[in-house]
Design a protein around this motif. Structure first.
Motif, PDB file in Angstrom:
ATOM      1  N   PHE A 145       0.666  -0.738   0.222  1.00  0.00           N
ATOM      2  CA  PHE A 145       0.284   0.315   0.020  1.00  0.00           C
ATOM      3  C   PHE A 145       1.315   1.169  -0.198  1.00  0.00           C
ATOM      4  O   PHE A 145       1.769   1.745   0.933  1.00  0.00           O
ATOM      5  N   LEU A 262      -0.906   9.311  -5.317  1.00  0.00           N
ATOM      6  CA  LEU A 262      -0.984   8.687  -3.306  1.00  0.00           C
ATOM      7  C   LEU A 262       0.258   9.255  -3.385  1.00  0.00           C
ATOM      8  O   LEU A 262       0.724   9.732  -2.553  1.00  0.00           O
ATOM      9  N   TYR A 277      -6.800  15.101  -7.569  1.00  0.00           N
ATOM     10  CA  TYR A 277      -7.505  15.465  -6.179  1.00  0.00           C
ATOM     11  C   TYR A 277      -7.471  16.739  -5.506  1.00  0.00           C
ATOM     12  O   TYR A 277      -8.869  16.771  -5.222  1.00  0.00           O
ATOM     13  N   VAL A 280     -10.738  17.934  -7.252  1.00  0.00           N
ATOM     14  CA  VAL A 280     -12.248  17.215  -6.974  1.00  0.00           C
ATOM     15  C   VAL A 280     -12.404  18.178  -5.844  1.00  0.00           C
ATOM     16  O   VAL A 280     -13.290  18.369  -5.694  1.00  0.00           O
TER      17      VAL A 280
ATOM     18  N   ASN B 255       0.480  14.316   7.864  1.00  0.00           N
ATOM     19  CA  ASN B 255       1.898  13.381   8.251  1.00  0.00           C
ATOM     20  C   ASN B 255       3.105  14.070   8.273  1.00  0.00           C
ATOM     21  O   ASN B 255       4.478  13.431   8.766  1.00  0.00           O
TER      22      ASN B 255
ATOM     23  N   ILE C 157     -11.297   8.540  -8.869  1.00  0.00           N
ATOM     24  CA  ILE C 157     -11.046   9.661  -7.886  1.00  0.00           C
ATOM     25  C   ILE C 157     -12.496  10.677  -8.070  1.00  0.00           C
ATOM     26  O   ILE C 157     -13.394  10.868  -6.917  1.00  0.00           O
ATOM     27  N   ALA C 161     -15.595  10.613  -5.120  1.00  0.00           N
ATOM     28  CA  ALA C 161     -15.447  12.304  -5.003  1.00  0.00           C
ATOM     29  C   ALA C 161     -17.503  13.060  -5.674  1.00  0.00           C
ATOM     30  O   ALA C 161     -18.405  13.332  -4.656  1.00  0.00           O
ATOM     31  N   PRO C 165     -18.908   9.203  -1.794  1.00  0.00           N
ATOM     32  CA  PRO C 165     -18.339   7.826  -0.676  1.00  0.00           C
ATOM     33  C   PRO C 165     -19.860   6.861  -0.096  1.00  0.00           C
ATOM     34  O   PRO C 165     -20.398   7.314   1.239  1.00  0.00           O
ATOM     35  N   ALA C 241      -8.732   0.564  -0.671  1.00  0.00           N
ATOM     36  CA  ALA C 241      -7.932   0.857   0.373  1.00  0.00           C
ATOM     37  C   ALA C 241      -7.158   2.351  -0.146  1.00  0.00           C
ATOM     38  O   ALA C 241      -7.507   3.493   0.788  1.00  0.00           O
ATOM     39  N   GLY C 242      -6.978   2.313  -1.571  1.00  0.00           N
ATOM     40  CA  GLY C 242      -6.561   4.156  -2.067  1.00  0.00           C
ATOM     41  C   GLY C 242      -7.611   5.176  -2.095  1.00  0.00           C
ATOM     42  O   GLY C 242      -7.633   6.488  -1.741  1.00  0.00           O
ATOM     43  N   PHE C 245      -7.913   6.089   1.602  1.00  0.00           N
ATOM     44  CA  PHE C 245      -7.011   6.624   2.138  1.00  0.00           C
ATOM     45  C   PHE C 245      -7.204   8.158   1.890  1.00  0.00           C
ATOM     46  O   PHE C 245      -7.274   9.229   2.654  1.00  0.00           O
ATOM     47  N   LEU C 246      -7.904   8.458   0.479  1.00  0.00           N
ATOM     48  CA  LEU C 246      -7.837   9.848  -0.041  1.00  0.00           C
ATOM     49  C   LEU C 246      -9.388  10.462   0.941  1.00  0.00           C
ATOM     50  O   LEU C 246      -9.921  11.356  -0.303  1.00  0.00           O
ATOM     51  N   GLY C 247     -10.140   9.594   1.481  1.00  0.00           N
ATOM     52  CA  GLY C 247     -11.072  10.101   2.373  1.00  0.00           C
ATOM     53  C   GLY C 247     -12.694  10.243   1.553  1.00  0.00           C
ATOM     54  O   GLY C 247     -13.359  10.587   1.948  1.00  0.00           O
ATOM     55  N   LEU C 260      -7.300   3.136   8.007  1.00  0.00           N
ATOM     56  CA  LEU C 260      -5.800   3.643   7.101  1.00  0.00           C
ATOM     57  C   LEU C 260      -5.818   5.440   6.777  1.00  0.00           C
ATOM     58  O   LEU C 260      -5.786   6.075   7.440  1.00  0.00           O
ATOM     59  N   GLN C 264      -4.245   8.542   8.429  1.00  0.00           N
ATOM     60  CA  GLN C 264      -3.822   9.245   7.869  1.00  0.00           C
ATOM     61  C   GLN C 264      -4.285  10.156   8.996  1.00  0.00           C
ATOM     62  O   GLN C 264      -3.849  11.835   8.888  1.00  0.00           O
ATOM     63  N   ARG C 265      -5.462  10.843   8.864  1.00  0.00           N
ATOM     64  CA  ARG C 265      -6.173  12.087   9.240  1.00  0.00           C
ATOM     65  C   ARG C 265      -6.005  12.349  10.987  1.00  0.00           C
ATOM     66  O   ARG C 265      -6.488  13.734  11.174  1.00  0.00           O
TER      67      ARG C 265
END
Lengths: 320, 549, 311
Positions: A145, A262, A277, A280, B255, C157, C161, C165, C241-242, C245-247, C260, C264-265
């Motif tokens: 990942f 990513l 991203y 968007v 992060n 994405i 978006a 979601p 997961a990707g 991960f980007l919300g 994840l 992250q957030r």
């Protein structure tokens, strides 16, 4: 003549792909929920201002007309004006595109450079320990990942060892040779994470093709003529095994360029994937569309270039 | 594979490498370019300044360089350093002079005036005069620019009567008018912005002209924004900023940003830190943490246009089902104070009501309130029938996204079902705009002038009256408060409004966040101000920062 | 659709690896092909281990409620490392990460299998039509080629978006951009079958298109479908997961991506390794097991080295 025909067919194919990409995004953006009109118009506007705003962006016209206009503008190299930034989309994106090209391009080159000996080693030690390690390593690499790997790399090599910078693509205040060094240092970790991700596919394919080639008649002939196994591998078999392996490059480009979203986010790399991203999130449709078209164009151009180089070097090329 | 392979040996590989080389070549020219822009900037010529570069992390790029249009946080942080406000806040949340020196209203409340300093000039040598102020406020009004346009409904006309004095005519008395434009409206140079056909369309993306402590000189989108100190900034001690440059650097992931701060790649992070990061960094001796209160609040609103939320018992049941202290302690890691469930939060000492009390966490009370209102649990599943609500929130806000889950789980304990709809920011905004939700979870960044802001919140037509408040008592009190020209006159009616809002649960104010920011100990002299917008990166603060001894 | 494809995750379905990791006994003269495949598969330790791993993950998904309580509310030990009490540590609200991973298996599997199922249906329909109806082959092949050359993640994405979601959005989005891969593989597998003499014969004796499709073509492509399901599902898990991960994931259900994203957030990625390590490990195990499983299956199915692939 054949090369001209080949070239024009490839070009046509590239243009078709591009048109498809443009069309898909155009209609996806407009037919999905999330009204573009809402994105440009602020709620404090009066009805008149709102109408004027929509007219300025051509959003009050029928969808098909908007589509035709968009294509017409696109042909002239105009990607429209950003909803949010009051700037031409092309200007915004051209600033970011080189970084994505550099990141993915160097990841590609690194993959080939590292992947070649690995693939050869695996194929020549078929069934051995090296082979097993390479195979499993290749599979594991593509199952990682990206963000987790990215943070781990940054933690170890950026914060812990301090060998590489954490984010960005180049330092400010660097000139000439230093600038190249700085770019290279910023490139290492993000490129490495992309290499990890895609090298498995190349190595495994090269390995298979090489094993295949080594069993071919001409290799046996070469052996019979007294060539050393090393010569057979590197001079005869590898040349043939490389071919189907490198066709992969074009096909994997879409995956690679997409995967940059990513990577660029985690490594704070200023590329175009991140621009997608971000746009968007801001519902900035022109930028979103433009970025996507540019990415698709990158893939198309890279494919076209490899096809053409290939065609020039081999006169007997046929279009399948 | 229909292609015959044997003849094309390796050529494709060479072609690929060549293509990749072309790509690399394509990017390199842009870089020396970027570096070229840097020579000979005012900061380096500034003579005695030797304060170095302050590198500040932000998670987003500047979206719009026009300060009257751009409204993202990074937009504000960058443009604040170039386009001065007339007033700023002190640590009590009171408006104090910045560009302006004095201000006031006429006897009848229908005129107002502002005096500004006479010693500021734009970096192109033009003096900053009252003309610029009049130009800015007129453009905002005529073109309905940004949030400020919503605050100046009472203004009819603005006129520069001298180089330092602007006079306004108002259609009705509005005790918050001067404070609103004074604090919220950045002054732009009329001789630059006036050149554009409309101010709204002016991108302001090059050749910046500043009257603040710094001026933008270099932009690398996706990477950095470089601002040089200007030679003459009379508001700073010593007449100019101590630093040579301020460099905003973009790290989209928090992060990575924290790693960059710890590795010394950044000197300061402009974004408020997530609570778990605060905890982690507070143990790091090489970092300084700064804490400032929010000027707004986080809250839930219940859509009273929908049944059964139109019943006050149901709203009270919802309000008592949540453990606010737990949210503050766990989700915010203690970096929040209770607002005592009042819309007059403790941040504004001059307005706050000491007698306000927070909704007690009491699921049993919630249950009995619901039963009194006639709800029952016929199927015995532990949840009241017909009491199921959709709660919307912005998934981009990590803290609210987190406590939304807690609110759902705790409400379930009280027999109330809440279904979470975490939305992408723009969808969220459009749903709230359309009042399409049962429960709204969100926060106000800044509610600094209750006299005028309460109209937005609680008037039937109020722009952000999401809950659908329509209460004649409140309307009368708001009328009284907004025309009051002194704090003393306005306090009484405002506190009465706040009491009604709490009793009727028109707005469930949950906490006032304390934002924490981290900088390395290499720097000293920050001047933290309330709110995430001002925080430690406000112009006064960045003008006074200097390297630590 | 004439180019060679990579192996490994991106294409273990199509190319039969030239060199099986453990060579099965070439042309065993007895038993049905299926039985021979199965015997060969069992001899490959990598294959059996990965099947066991997949089975284990499925069991975890099915029996999640018996293994751990649904992670909700909050706990007192915030961001504490792995311990006897919390095997995988706790997150920023003190919730048990082991429980999250266990329940996440369920959501991730649902998304993976759902997306794979949808993609397979689409891909098989397109692939088989392409092979069977000659007139459709060129346009469908073109469509597949075009889809394959698009950068997929940015498109996902965009759609996720805009569509909002939720688990169902994720399933549809991932499926919508995964089917071309399946179509390509299925077509190449179906192509030789439709040209076989018994299919022609079936036509001659009056078998309908439909009958031929279901009687001959679909059974012939079913092995690649099996492999495709496993691979597409595992890739869908990575995509999920990707996006999460980007919300862009579903906020009301735990998936590995959601864990994840939460890490992250909250800014815990760099300070509390366990918040990211264990869900990433779960993803890794699933994808690796699925890929190895597919590779081993292909090895077992093709006793000789790609007799049909290159000439």
């Amino acid at each position: 003549m054949a090369i001209l025909r080949f070239g024009s067919l490839r070009l046509l194919r590239g243009l078709l792909t591009l048109w498809f990409a443009v069309t898909v995004t155009f209609f996806l953006v407009r037919l999905l929920p999330g009204d573009p009109a809402l994105a440009v118009a602020s709620p404090t506007m009066t009805a008149d201002q709102r109408a004027k705003m929509l007219a300025d962006f051509g959003l009050d016209e029928p969808l098909l007309l908007q589509y035709v206009n968009y294509l017409a503008q696109l042909v002239q190299g105009n990607l429209g004006i950003s909803f949010r930034q009051s700037q031409p989309v092309l200007d915004i994106l051209l600033e970011r595109l080189p970084w994505t090209l550099m990141l993915t391009g160097s990841a590609l080159v690194l993959t080939l450079i590292i992947g070649l000996p690995l693939g050869v080693a695996a194929a020549t030690h078929k069934g051995g320990t090296i082979d097993r390690i390479v195979q499993i390593g290749g599979v594991v690499g593509q199952s990682l990942f990206v963000p987790t790997v990215g943070i781990a790399l940054l933690y170890a090599f950026g914060l812990g060892l301090g060998w590489f910078p954490i984010g960005g693509a180049i330092d400010s205040d660097v000139y000439g040779f230093e600038a190249y060094i700085s770019m290279a240092r910023h490139l290492v970790l993000p490129a490495l994470s992309l290499v990890l991700l895609q090298i498995g596919a190349y190595v495994l394919t090269l390995r298979t093709n090489l094993i295949d080639a080594l069993g071919e008649e001409y290799c046996n002939v070469a052996r019979a003529k007294g060539s050393s196994e090393r010569t057979v591998v590197w001079k005869h078999a590898l040349r043939n095994a490389l071919l189907p392996t490198t066709t992969l490059v074009g096909l994997q480009l879409g995956f690679l360029v997409g995967g940059a979203v990513l990577t660029e986010t985690i490594f704070a790399y200023p590329g175009i994937g991140r621009a997608i991203y971000e746009s968007v999130g801001q519902l900035d449709f022109p930028v979103m569309q433009g970025a996507f078209v540019l990415l698709a164009a990158t893939v198309v151009v890279a494919n076209f270039l490899t096809d053409m180089a290939y065609g020039f070097l081999d006169p007997r090329v046929r279009v399948s | 594979m229909r292609n015959s392979r044997n003849t094309r040996a390796g050529l494709r590989g060479a072609a690929i490498v060549a293509a990749a080389a072309v790509m690399m070549a394509a990017c390199t020219p842009s870089d020396p370019d970027a570096a070229d822009d840097e020579g000979g900037t005012s900061g380096e010529d500034a003579g005695d300044a030797s304060g170095g570069d302050l590198r500040i992390g932000t998670t987003a790029d500047v979206v719009n360089f026009n300060p009257l249009v751009g409204n993202s946080r990074t937009d504000t942080w960058v443009t604040n350093l170039m386009y001065p406000s007339m007033m700023t806040l002190n640590s009590d949340g009171e408006k104090v002079p910045a560009l302006a020196t004095e201000w006031g209203y006429g006897e009848d409340g229908l005129t107002a005036w502002i005096e500004i300093r006479d010693d500021l000039e734009w970096t192109d040598g033009t003096a900053l005069t009252a003309e610029d102020v009049a130009f800015t406020v007129t453009a905002v009004k005529d073109e309905s620019l940004g949030t400020v346009s919503g605050m100046i409904g009472a203004m009819e006309d603005a006129e520069a009567v001298s180089d330092t004095r602007v006079e306004f005519t108002l259609s009705r008395p509005d005790g918050a008018f001067l404070n609103s434009i004074g604090f919220w409206m950045p002054i732009v140079p009329s001789h630059v912005f006036g050149e554009a056909p409309t101010v709204a369309d002016f991108a302001n993306d090059s050749d910046w002209v500043s009257a603040g402590p710094f001026v933008l000189t270099e932009v690398d989108r996706g990477q950095r924004y470089v601002l040089d100190a200007v030679d003459n900034y009379p508001l700073a001690e010593g007449g100019q900023a101590n630093l040579d440059r301020v460099i905003y650097r973009v790290y989209p992931d928090v992060n990575t940003q924290v790693l960059a701060l710890r590795s010394g790649e950044l000197d300061l992070i402009a974004n408020a830190l997530p609570p778990s990061v605060v905890k982690e960094l507070s143990g790091d001796d090489s970092l300084e943490l700064y804490s400032v209160p929010s000027l707004g609040w986080a809250h839930m609103q219940y859509n009273m246009r929908r049944e059964p939320l139109d019943q006050v018992e149901v709203r009270r049941a919802l309000a008592h089902a949540v453990d606010y202290e737990a949210i503050r302690q766990v989700v915010l890691g203690g970096n929040a104070v209770s607002a005592n469930s009042s819309v007059l939060t403790p941040t504004f000492a001059q307005w706050a009501d000491d007698t306000a009390e927070e909704y007690a966490f009491d699921p049993d009370l919630s249950r009995s309130l619901l039963e009194d209102a006639g709800f029952e649990d016929a199927n015995g599943d532990g949840m009241y029938d017909d009491v199921s609500f959709e709660m919307i929130y912005d998934t981009g806000d990590p803290i609210i996204s987190t406590w939304a889950e807690l609110v759902r789980d705790q409400s379930a304990e009280a027999g109330i079902e809440i279904e979470l709809s975490g939305l992408e920011r723009n969808t969220y905004l459009s749903r709230t705009q359309d009042r399409d939700f049962d429960i709204y979870a969100g926060s106000w960044a800044i509610i600094d002038e209750p006299q005028s802001n309460f109209v937005l919140l609680f008037d039937e037509e109020g722009f952000i009256n999401y809950a659908g408040v329509d209460d004649p008592d409140i309307d009368a009190l708001m009328e009284e408060a907004s025309s009051a020209l002194t704090v003393e006159d306005a306090r009484g009616p405002l506190q009465e409004i706040a009491r009604i809002v709490t009793d009727e649960v028109y707005d469930n104010v949950m906490y006032v966040e304390q934002f924490t920011f981290a900088a390395t100990d290499q720097w000293t002299g920050f001047d933290p101000k309330p709110s995430e917008l001002l925080s430690v990166v406000n112009p006064q603060s960045l003008a006074s920062v200097r390297p630590a001894e | 659709m004439s180019r060679s494809r990579p192996e490994g995750m991106s294409d273990a379905t199509s190319a039969a690896p030239a060199d099986p990791m453990v060579l099965p006994d070439g042309g065993a003269p007895y038993g049905s092909p299926r039985a021979r495949t199965w015997r060969a598969f069992r001899r490959n330790p990598l294959g059996t281990v990965s099947v066991a791993m997949l089975a284990l993950l499925v069991l975890v998904a099915v029996f999640a409620p018996l293994i751990a309580d649904y992670p909700s509310g909050y706990g007192t030990e915030v961001l504490s490392g792995p311990s006897a009490q919390h095997w995988f540590g706790t997150d920023n609200l003190g919730r048990d990460i082991f429980a999250q991973v266990v329940w996440g298996t369920r959501t991730s599997m649902v998304v993976g299998l759902g997306a794979a199922g949808l993609a397979i249906v689409l891909g098989v329909a397109v692939g088989v039509s392409g092979a069977y109806f000659k007139r459709l082959d060129t346009p469908l092949g073109m469509l597949v080629d075009l889809m394959l050359s698009l950068p997929v993640l940015p498109l996902m994405i965009l759609v996720a978006a805009l569509a909002g979601p939720s688990v169902s959005t994720l399933v549809v989005v991932i499926a919508a951009f995964s089917w071309p891969e399946v179509a390509r593989v299925v077509r190449s597998q179906a192509m030789p079958v439709v040209t076989l003499s018994y299919v022609d014969a079936a036509h001659v004796i009056g078998g309908s298109n439909r009958w031929v499709l279901f009687r001959h073509v679909l059974p012939a492509v079913s092995p690649v479908i099996t492999v495709s399901v496993v691979l597409t599902a595992s890739r869908a898990v990575l995509s999920e997961a990707g996006l999460s991960f980007l919300g862009l994931g579903d906020p009301s259900s735990w998936s590995w991506g959601a864990i994840l994203h939460n890490a992250q957030r909250s800014g815990a990625l760099s300070s509390s390794w366990w918040t990211a390590f264990f869900p990433s490990l779960a993803i890794l195990l699933l994808v690796v097991a699925a890929t190895l499983c597919a590779l081993a299956y292909n090895d077992a199915r093709n006793p000789r080295t790609r007799q049909d692939d290159h000439r």
